[in-house]
Design a protein around this motif. Structure first.
Motif, PDB file in Angstrom:
ATOM      1  N   LEU A 151      11.532 -33.166 -32.202  1.00  0.00           N
ATOM      2  CA  LEU A 151      12.859 -33.069 -31.599  1.00  0.00           C
ATOM      3  C   LEU A 151      12.815 -32.227 -30.329  1.00  0.00           C
ATOM      4  O   LEU A 151      13.345 -32.627 -29.276  1.00  0.00           O
ATOM      5  N   LEU A 152      12.197 -31.045 -30.411  1.00  0.00           N
ATOM      6  CA  LEU A 152      12.076 -30.192 -29.234  1.00  0.00           C
ATOM      7  C   LEU A 152      11.317 -30.893 -28.108  1.00  0.00           C
ATOM      8  O   LEU A 152      11.693 -30.810 -26.934  1.00  0.00           O
ATOM      9  N   SER A 153      10.245 -31.589 -28.486  1.00  0.00           N
ATOM     10  CA  SER A 153       9.407 -32.265 -27.489  1.00  0.00           C
ATOM     11  C   SER A 153      10.131 -33.451 -26.868  1.00  0.00           C
ATOM     12  O   SER A 153      10.050 -33.680 -25.652  1.00  0.00           O
ATOM     13  N   ALA A 158      11.215 -34.001 -23.018  1.00  0.00           N
ATOM     14  CA  ALA A 158      10.755 -35.199 -22.307  1.00  0.00           C
ATOM     15  C   ALA A 158      11.912 -36.044 -21.785  1.00  0.00           C
ATOM     16  O   ALA A 158      11.683 -37.028 -21.081  1.00  0.00           O
ATOM     17  N   GLY A 159      13.149 -35.677 -22.147  1.00  0.00           N
ATOM     18  CA  GLY A 159      14.310 -36.371 -21.583  1.00  0.00           C
ATOM     19  C   GLY A 159      14.892 -37.475 -22.418  1.00  0.00           C
ATOM     20  O   GLY A 159      15.680 -38.293 -21.911  1.00  0.00           O
ATOM     21  N   ALA A 160      14.565 -37.567 -23.700  1.00  0.00           N
ATOM     22  CA  ALA A 160      15.167 -38.593 -24.557  1.00  0.00           C
ATOM     23  C   ALA A 160      16.670 -38.352 -24.692  1.00  0.00           C
ATOM     24  O   ALA A 160      17.119 -37.220 -24.819  1.00  0.00           O
ATOM     25  N   GLU A 161      17.452 -39.428 -24.678  1.00  0.00           N
ATOM     26  CA  GLU A 161      18.912 -39.311 -24.826  1.00  0.00           C
ATOM     27  C   GLU A 161      19.505 -40.693 -25.141  1.00  0.00           C
ATOM     28  O   GLU A 161      19.242 -41.634 -24.389  1.00  0.00           O
ATOM     29  N   PRO A 162      20.286 -40.804 -26.203  1.00  0.00           N
ATOM     30  CA  PRO A 162      20.558 -39.763 -27.190  1.00  0.00           C
ATOM     31  C   PRO A 162      19.393 -39.623 -28.172  1.00  0.00           C
ATOM     32  O   PRO A 162      18.520 -40.494 -28.235  1.00  0.00           O
ATOM     33  N   ILE A 163      19.424 -38.536 -28.920  1.00  0.00           N
ATOM     34  CA  ILE A 163      18.462 -38.343 -30.007  1.00  0.00           C
ATOM     35  C   ILE A 163      19.234 -38.245 -31.309  1.00  0.00           C
ATOM     36  O   ILE A 163      20.197 -37.469 -31.413  1.00  0.00           O
ATOM     37  N   VAL A 164      18.817 -39.031 -32.289  1.00  0.00           N
ATOM     38  CA  VAL A 164      19.359 -38.957 -33.645  1.00  0.00           C
ATOM     39  C   VAL A 164      18.250 -38.465 -34.568  1.00  0.00           C
ATOM     40  O   VAL A 164      17.103 -38.935 -34.463  1.00  0.00           O
ATOM     41  N   ILE A 165      18.555 -37.520 -35.437  1.00  0.00           N
ATOM     42  CA  ILE A 165      17.573 -37.051 -36.413  1.00  0.00           C
ATOM     43  C   ILE A 165      18.151 -37.197 -37.810  1.00  0.00           C
ATOM     44  O   ILE A 165      19.349 -36.998 -38.029  1.00  0.00           O
ATOM     45  N   THR A 166      17.294 -37.594 -38.759  1.00  0.00           N
ATOM     46  CA  THR A 166      17.729 -37.832 -40.138  1.00  0.00           C
ATOM     47  C   THR A 166      17.003 -36.900 -41.102  1.00  0.00           C
ATOM     48  O   THR A 166      15.916 -36.409 -40.819  1.00  0.00           O
ATOM     49  N   ASP A 167      17.614 -36.692 -42.240  1.00  0.00           N
ATOM     50  CA  ASP A 167      16.960 -35.977 -43.330  1.00  0.00           C
ATOM     51  C   ASP A 167      17.790 -36.160 -44.597  1.00  0.00           C
ATOM     52  O   ASP A 167      18.950 -36.578 -44.545  1.00  0.00           O
ATOM     53  N   LEU A 207      19.358 -30.501 -41.345  1.00  0.00           N
ATOM     54  CA  LEU A 207      20.067 -31.101 -40.215  1.00  0.00           C
ATOM     55  C   LEU A 207      20.903 -30.048 -39.481  1.00  0.00           C
ATOM     56  O   LEU A 207      20.996 -30.080 -38.244  1.00  0.00           O
ATOM     57  N   ASP A 208      21.487 -29.133 -40.225  1.00  0.00           N
ATOM     58  CA  ASP A 208      22.221 -28.035 -39.587  1.00  0.00           C
ATOM     59  C   ASP A 208      21.273 -27.201 -38.727  1.00  0.00           C
ATOM     60  O   ASP A 208      21.644 -26.763 -37.629  1.00  0.00           O
ATOM     61  N   PHE A 209      20.062 -26.980 -39.235  1.00  0.00           N
ATOM     62  CA  PHE A 209      19.055 -26.225 -38.474  1.00  0.00           C
ATOM     63  C   PHE A 209      18.709 -26.982 -37.189  1.00  0.00           C
ATOM     64  O   PHE A 209      18.604 -26.380 -36.113  1.00  0.00           O
ATOM     65  N   ALA A 210      18.526 -28.310 -37.298  1.00  0.00           N
ATOM     66  CA  ALA A 210      18.205 -29.123 -36.122  1.00  0.00           C
ATOM     67  C   ALA A 210      19.318 -29.031 -35.076  1.00  0.00           C
ATOM     68  O   ALA A 210      19.054 -28.974 -33.866  1.00  0.00           O
ATOM     69  N   LYS A 211      20.562 -29.000 -35.541  1.00  0.00           N
ATOM     70  CA  LYS A 211      21.707 -28.936 -34.628  1.00  0.00           C
ATOM     71  C   LYS A 211      21.740 -27.605 -33.894  1.00  0.00           C
ATOM     72  O   LYS A 211      22.090 -27.550 -32.704  1.00  0.00           O
ATOM     73  N   LYS A 212      21.377 -26.530 -34.560  1.00  0.00           N
ATOM     74  CA  LYS A 212      21.305 -25.226 -33.899  1.00  0.00           C
ATOM     75  C   LYS A 212      20.148 -25.192 -32.904  1.00  0.00           C
ATOM     76  O   LYS A 212      20.246 -24.576 -31.834  1.00  0.00           O
ATOM     77  N   LEU A 213      19.060 -25.852 -33.265  1.00  0.00           N
ATOM     78  CA  LEU A 213      17.864 -25.859 -32.419  1.00  0.00           C
ATOM     79  C   LEU A 213      18.110 -26.640 -31.128  1.00  0.00           C
ATOM     80  O   LEU A 213      17.758 -26.195 -30.034  1.00  0.00           O
ATOM     81  N   VAL A 214      18.717 -27.824 -31.276  1.00  0.00           N
ATOM     82  CA  VAL A 214      19.051 -28.687 -30.133  1.00  0.00           C
ATOM     83  C   VAL A 214      20.500 -29.128 -30.309  1.00  0.00           C
ATOM     84  O   VAL A 214      20.766 -30.123 -30.998  1.00  0.00           O
ATOM     85  N   PRO A 215      21.447 -28.404 -29.743  1.00  0.00           N
ATOM     86  CA  PRO A 215      22.860 -28.686 -30.009  1.00  0.00           C
ATOM     87  C   PRO A 215      23.291 -30.120 -29.701  1.00  0.00           C
ATOM     88  O   PRO A 215      24.220 -30.636 -30.326  1.00  0.00           O
ATOM     89  N   GLY A 216      22.633 -30.778 -28.771  1.00  0.00           N
ATOM     90  CA  GLY A 216      23.027 -32.139 -28.410  1.00  0.00           C
ATOM     91  C   GLY A 216      22.539 -33.228 -29.348  1.00  0.00           C
ATOM     92  O   GLY A 216      22.899 -34.403 -29.180  1.00  0.00           O
ATOM     93  N   VAL A 217      21.716 -32.868 -30.349  1.00  0.00           N
ATOM     94  CA  VAL A 217      21.178 -33.890 -31.246  1.00  0.00           C
ATOM     95  C   VAL A 217      22.274 -34.418 -32.162  1.00  0.00           C
ATOM     96  O   VAL A 217      23.219 -33.703 -32.514  1.00  0.00           O
TER      97      VAL A 217
END
Length: 383
Positions: free
Chosen positions: A218-220, A224-233, A239-249
């Motif tokens: 996700l960070l990488s 690298a400019g991916a948009e949008p990014i969706v992450i699953t779990d 997922l809450d952690f991912a949202k804090k890490l990259v707020p736009g995910v």
């Protein structure tokens, strides 16, 4: 002065047969300044050992390991004793391959390092011989004679004193901590995936799995400019952690037992359409299927995760939609890039560390890393 025959140089028998090697009892405290390490065995036990402090030979460096992260593969070797048919725990085996530290001694012919230098340790050491096609062309992760520390039978870097070839250490700038240096190993995995999958600026991207490799991806991908990014779990806290890490995910919670096609529809809604690229970081068959059904015509599913030996894929859906499927095995030529990205502030890996333990408490650290209820993302052991 290069050294050859790494499998012999780093043979585990040199440690296991040494008279000073011993397994510590459950509540036994190690001797002060002893070379302690965390080992697992075929009985699925995890414990501390005392082992000899090695002396560097020609081309070698003795590193005082200051920080090591626990990888999911470390836990898997402990709990299950194997990954596939070629990586099997058959004796006492040292853990750890995500490490950074400080040069303590240098061997004959080593001129690029001096005592006190701060280094990240690249754990996969290929043969580097001109006769090896893979090493010669730079794809050294495929070297058949590689010594990958912590992959049985070779002992890992989760120890106080680790002996390493000088050529496979990487300088850490003063601005990069030992902890960040150790995190360059899982970052190298993610960067290899970003490079091989061909992600380009603005590509709609799905990342399956919000564990350490998924979060590094996700960070990488964001860098690298991916948009949008969706992450699953499967777990909301990740997922809450991912949202804090990259707020736009954009996050999608996968319901356990849900059909992949149904999950894919939710993902496509979150992404405003099918994604161009899916980076699969779990290796779970149902998650791979979800990634496939979420991908647009002509897109790519890139699988970093490791899973069961044989899996069934929706062949005709892939064929009729010209979806490419690619895989990754470890990494090559990524460490310098990882260090530059961390040092330059383009990727911030610090938030991934949720738990820290002293080396003497490594067994407790493993139990935390292995328990999903503890909420650990990355457990670090420091000395």
């Amino acid at each position: 002065m290069p050294i050859v025959g790494f499998a012999d140089v780093y043979s585990p028998r040199k440690i296991l047969d040494d008279p000073s090697f011993r397994i510590l009892g459950q509540n036994e405290k190690p001797s002060p300044d002893a070379n302690i390490a965390a080992f697992y065995n075929p009985k699925h036990e995890i414990h501390l050992v005392e082992k000899p402090r090695p002396q560097p030979g020609p081309g070698q460096v003795l590193v005082h390991v200051r920080s090591t992260g626990i990888c999911g593969s470390d836990v898997h070797f402990w709990k299950h004793g194997r990954i596939g048919d070629s990586m099997v725990v058959t004796d006492e085996c040292g853990s750890g391959h995500e490490s950074a530290g400080e040069v303590a001694e240098v061997g004959e012919g080593v001129t690029q390092w001096k005592i006190g230098d701060r280094v990240a340790i690249e754990a996969g050491v290929p043969c580097s011989k001109p006769s090896c096609d893979y090493c010669r062309v730079g794809r050294y992760n495929a070297c058949p004679d590689v010594v990958f520390f912590s992959t049985p039978p070779f002992h890992g870097t989760l120890t106080r004193w680790h002996l390493h070839p000088a050529e496979w250490l990487h300088h850490l700038p003063d601005s990069v901590s030992f902890e960040e240096g150790s995190l360059c190993e899982p970052l190298a995995v993610a960067l290899a995936g970003i490079e091989r999958c061909g992600l380009r600026l603005g590509d709609p991207t799905l990342i399956c799995g919000a564990g350490p490799i998924g979060l590094m991806s996700l960070l990488s991908a964001r860098a690298a400019g991916a948009e949008p990014i969706v992450i699953t779990d499967l777990f909301k806290n990740r997922l809450d952690f991912a949202k804090k890490l990259v707020p736009g995910v954009r996050t999608v919670l996968i319901e356990r037992g849900s059909a992949p096609k149904e999950s894919a529809e939710i993902i496509k809604a979150a992404a405003d359409g099918a994604v161009k690229l899916a980076i699969e970081c779990t290796g779970i068959e149902s998650s791979v299927h979800t990634a496939i059904y979420s991908t647009q015509f002509g897109g790519k599913v890139f699988i970093i995760g490791v899973g069961k030996n044989e899996q069934v894929f929706p062949f005709m859906h892939l064929s009729a939609n010209e979806i490419d499927v690619s895989f990754q095995y470890r990494y090559a030529n990524q460490y310098p890039k990882a260090i530059r990205l961390v040092a330059g502030g383009l990727i911030n890996v610090k938030p991934l560390v949720t738990h820290r333990f002293k080396l003497e408490d490594a067994v407790s650290a493993f139990h935390v890393a292995a328990d999903p209820l503890q909420g650990a993302i990355k457990v670090q052991i420091q000395d």
